[in-house]
Structures are given as structure tokens and as C-alpha cells.
Scaffold this active site. Structure first.
Site, mmCIF file in Angstrom:
data_model
loop_
_atom_site.group_PDB
_atom_site.id
_atom_site.type_symbol
_atom_site.label_atom_id
_atom_site.label_comp_id
_atom_site.label_asym_id
_atom_site.label_seq_id
_atom_site.Cartn_x
_atom_site.Cartn_y
_atom_site.Cartn_z
ATOM 1 N N ILE A 141 11.281 3.557 -10.765
ATOM 2 C CA ILE A 141 10.695 4.862 -11.130
ATOM 3 C C ILE A 141 11.248 5.908 -10.157
ATOM 4 O O ILE A 141 11.298 5.678 -8.944
ATOM 5 C CB ILE A 141 9.152 4.825 -11.054
ATOM 6 C CG1 ILE A 141 8.591 3.689 -11.940
ATOM 7 C CG2 ILE A 141 8.537 6.160 -11.452
ATOM 8 C CD1 ILE A 141 8.798 3.841 -13.424
ATOM 9 N N GLY A 195 0.809 -1.216 0.000
ATOM 10 C CA GLY A 195 0.000 0.000 0.000
ATOM 11 C C GLY A 195 0.840 1.262 0.000
ATOM 12 O O GLY A 195 2.021 1.233 -0.321
ATOM 13 N N ALA A 196 0.180 2.399 0.360
ATOM 14 C CA ALA A 196 0.781 3.736 0.227
ATOM 15 C C ALA A 196 1.294 3.865 -1.220
ATOM 16 O O ALA A 196 2.465 4.163 -1.473
ATOM 17 C CB ALA A 196 1.894 3.968 1.238
ATOM 18 N N LYS A 209 13.840 -2.018 -7.803
ATOM 19 C CA LYS A 209 14.425 -1.277 -6.680
ATOM 20 C C LYS A 209 14.737 -2.236 -5.529
ATOM 21 O O LYS A 209 15.776 -2.137 -4.897
ATOM 22 C CB LYS A 209 13.475 -0.176 -6.220
ATOM 23 C CG LYS A 209 14.063 0.611 -5.083
ATOM 24 C CD LYS A 209 13.256 1.847 -4.828
ATOM 25 C CE LYS A 209 13.568 2.373 -3.462
ATOM 26 N NZ LYS A 209 13.061 1.450 -2.409
ATOM 27 N N SER A 215 9.617 5.488 -3.171
ATOM 28 C CA SER A 215 9.456 4.505 -2.098
ATOM 29 C C SER A 215 8.369 5.022 -1.168
ATOM 30 O O SER A 215 8.250 6.235 -0.955
ATOM 31 C CB SER A 215 10.771 4.386 -1.325
ATOM 32 O OG SER A 215 10.535 3.843 -0.041
ATOM 33 N N HIS A 240 4.451 1.941 -7.962
ATOM 34 C CA HIS A 240 3.444 0.873 -7.982
ATOM 35 C C HIS A 240 2.570 0.994 -9.238
ATOM 36 O O HIS A 240 2.223 0.002 -9.867
ATOM 37 C CB HIS A 240 2.528 0.966 -6.755
ATOM 38 C CG HIS A 240 3.223 0.780 -5.450
ATOM 39 N ND1 HIS A 240 3.369 1.792 -4.528
ATOM 40 C CD2 HIS A 240 3.815 -0.301 -4.904
ATOM 41 C CE1 HIS A 240 4.002 1.332 -3.475
ATOM 42 N NE2 HIS A 240 4.294 0.068 -3.666
ATOM 43 N N HIS A 261 2.357 4.631 -4.936
ATOM 44 C CA HIS A 261 2.943 5.790 -5.618
ATOM 45 C C HIS A 261 3.143 5.435 -7.096
ATOM 46 O O HIS A 261 2.769 4.334 -7.533
ATOM 47 C CB HIS A 261 4.253 6.212 -4.941
ATOM 48 C CG HIS A 261 5.221 5.083 -4.707
ATOM 49 N ND1 HIS A 261 5.793 4.377 -5.739
ATOM 50 C CD2 HIS A 261 5.690 4.525 -3.562
ATOM 51 C CE1 HIS A 261 6.596 3.454 -5.249
ATOM 52 N NE2 HIS A 261 6.542 3.509 -3.927
#
Ligand code: PAF
Length: 278
Positions: free
Chosen positions: A178, A28-29, A151, A187, A34, A31
Site C-alpha cells: 500500500i 504496531g504503529a 513490501k 512503513s 496494516h 497504518h
């Protein structure tokens, strides 16, 4: 978009679906990083499933499990806009049992770098990813692809090995890192950085950029590259600078098209990792 919280419910749903599945596991969270995985999954598959689960077994004692950013409402919106078919947000009781059989990361790749700094972290990652693969690919003879960012290079390598070692029927699709326009690799933990810390954090990607310039000048040995990188990152607490081949064996000299140059460091209380594939 269907939001599912229980494993059995997701399995029932998947039984009804036809076509290839593109799966993006996340904590989640969400960005842009994702989102790039989700877009690729959307382009390449009939069905896109995203999971959001802040997995407790991959956090060590004293790490940021409690304060890890949780953005349920915004994440749902992002997934909906990105045309995700199913968003799987399992409850902890639905996905974990008590006293579970554990998976252990292998010695060679699992206990160096991130594995050394975060002992047990990869065991937790492999455990949850194995569960998610089994749930999402349940009853699916058709193509099943899972998307991971480069990453987390060591995570990606270990998951690829797990798939091979356990004969799991999934194709792992590695996706490019990215970056923000200032170069910082995206991140979910970047939100912890103050303005000043963020400026310091930029030295990580700057040092990697410098390293790739050195490589272009045919300077390939770790010592020379590391020296310049350390100078650029002098204001942060460097945990490691490492060069590995694509199998994650440590090497002292860049092998073109077969190397990953990795950095981990702390800026204030925030631990950041970044890398380039050379
Ligand atoms: O990379 C992540 O976000 C997590 O490690 C993963 C793969 C979703 C497992 O919890």
C-alpha cells in the site's frame, strides 16, 4: 474487542472459539498498510486476531528498537474500528524464555540482501513468527490463515519456507504493497523522515515505476534497469538494487510474472525498502 497480554490467556480464549482464524502479526504503529491486511483477514475469516509486539530479537545492536514508534492507544482504536476480535499484545516475559532454542534463516535466502545488511534479523523474525503461529493456531483444526505484506518480500519468502519446512498448519496470504498518494510505500518507519527527506525518499518508488516502464518496453536486463534507477535515486544512499525470482534466487534478467525488483536505501538516518513484483 478483547485485549490479551498473556500467552496462556490467549490459548484459553482460542479454545472457546469456532471457525476460521485470520491472523495479522505486526509490530504496531499501525497504518493503512496494516489496515489492508486486517480488512482482508476480516473478509476471509470468522475470527480476526492481530498481534502487536515490537520483537527485540529481530533488531540488531545499534538499530532503532528503543525509538521504534509505539502507539498503543491509537493502535487499539484502529483495531477496534476494524472489527478485530482479539488484540494480542504479549509481555516480553510471557513470550520469551531465557536461553532459548533458536531458528536460523537458511543460507541461500537468509543471508543475501536484507540478511546480509542485517545479519541475524531474519532469525529473530522467524523465531517470533513461529511462536505466534503456534500460540494462535493452538488447538485449532479449522482453517488458519496469516497475512503478510509483499513490501517485506524476503521476510514473506522466508516465512513461507519455514511453514513448508516445519509442516506448520497455516496458509500464508501475501498482500499487496500500500502506497501513499505520492507513491511512498507505507512503513511505520516513515514517521522518522523530515519533510525534505520524504521528498528524497520518493525517488525510490519513482525508480521502481521507471523500471516497470522499461520492462513494458521489453528492457529486461539488470544492468540497463539499474543504471536508470541509480540516476533517479542519486540523492539517497542506495544499499542495493536487486532482481530475484519468486524463490529469491538472484537473476540478471527479469523473468515476466516470476521476478521481484528490490531496493534498499538510506535517507538521512532512515533505512527504507521497497519493491515491485513483475
Ligand atoms: O513485519 C513485521 O512487522 C515483523 O517482522 C513481524 C512479522 C510482525 C515479526 O515481528
Amino acid at each position: 474487542m478483547l485485549v490479551v497480554n498473556l500467552v496462556e490467556e490467549l490459548k484459553e480464549k482460542i479454545k472457546e472459539l469456532n471457525g476460521s482464524i485470520g491472523f495479522v502479526p505486526t509490530m504496531g504503529a499501525l497504518h493503512e498498510g496494516h489496515l489492508s491486511l486486517i480488512k482482508k483477514a476480516r473478509d476471509e475469516n470468522d475470527i480476526v486476531i492481530v498481534s502487536i509486539f515490537v520483537n527485540p530479537t529481530q533488531f540488531l545492536e545499534g538499530e532503532d528498537l528503543d525509538k521504534y514508534p509505539r502507539r498503543e492507544k491509537a493502535d487499539k482504536k484502529i483495531c477496534k474500528l476494524a472489527n478485530v476480535d482479539i488484540l494480542f499484545m504479549p509481555t516480553i516475559n510471557s513470550i520469551y524464555n531465557r536461553d532459548e532454542l533458536r531458528i536460523e534463516a537458511p543460507a541461500i535466502r537468509g543471508f543475501i540482501l536484507e540478511g546480509a545488511k542485517r545479519a541475524g534479523h531474519f532469525d529473530g523474525v522467524l523465531q517470533i513468527v513461529m511462536k505466534l503461529f503456534n500460540i494462535v493456531s493452538f488447538n485449532k483444526p479449522e482453517k488458519f490463515r496469516a497475512y503478510f505484506g509483499k513490501k517485506d518480500a524476503q521476510q514473506l519468502t522466508l516465512i513461507t519456507q519455514m511453514v513448508k519446512d516445519y509442516f506448520i498448519n497455516v496458509e500464508i496470504i501475501p498482500c499487496d504493497i500500500i502506497r501513499d498518494s505520492d507513491g511512498l510505500a507505507l512503513s511505520s518507519r516513515n514517521v522518522y523522515l523530515t519533510k525534505d527527506e520524504r521528498l528524497k525518499a520518493l525517488s525510490i518508488s519513482r525508480s521502481l515505476k521507471r523500471a516497470s516502464k522499461l520492462v513494458m518496453q521489453n528492457i529486461l536486463d539488470k544492468k540497463s534497469i539499474e543504471k536508470e534507477m541509480r540516476e533517479i535515486m542519486r540523492d539517497i544512499e542506495i544499499e542495493y538494487i536487486a532482481i530475484v525470482d519468486r524463490e529469491f534466487n538472484s537473476i540478471d534478467k527479469i523473468e515476466l510474472k516470476n521476478s521481484i525488483l528490490l531496493v534498499a536505501g538510506k535517507v538521512g538516518n532512515t533505512r527504507l525498502i521497497d519493491n515491485i513484483w513483475i
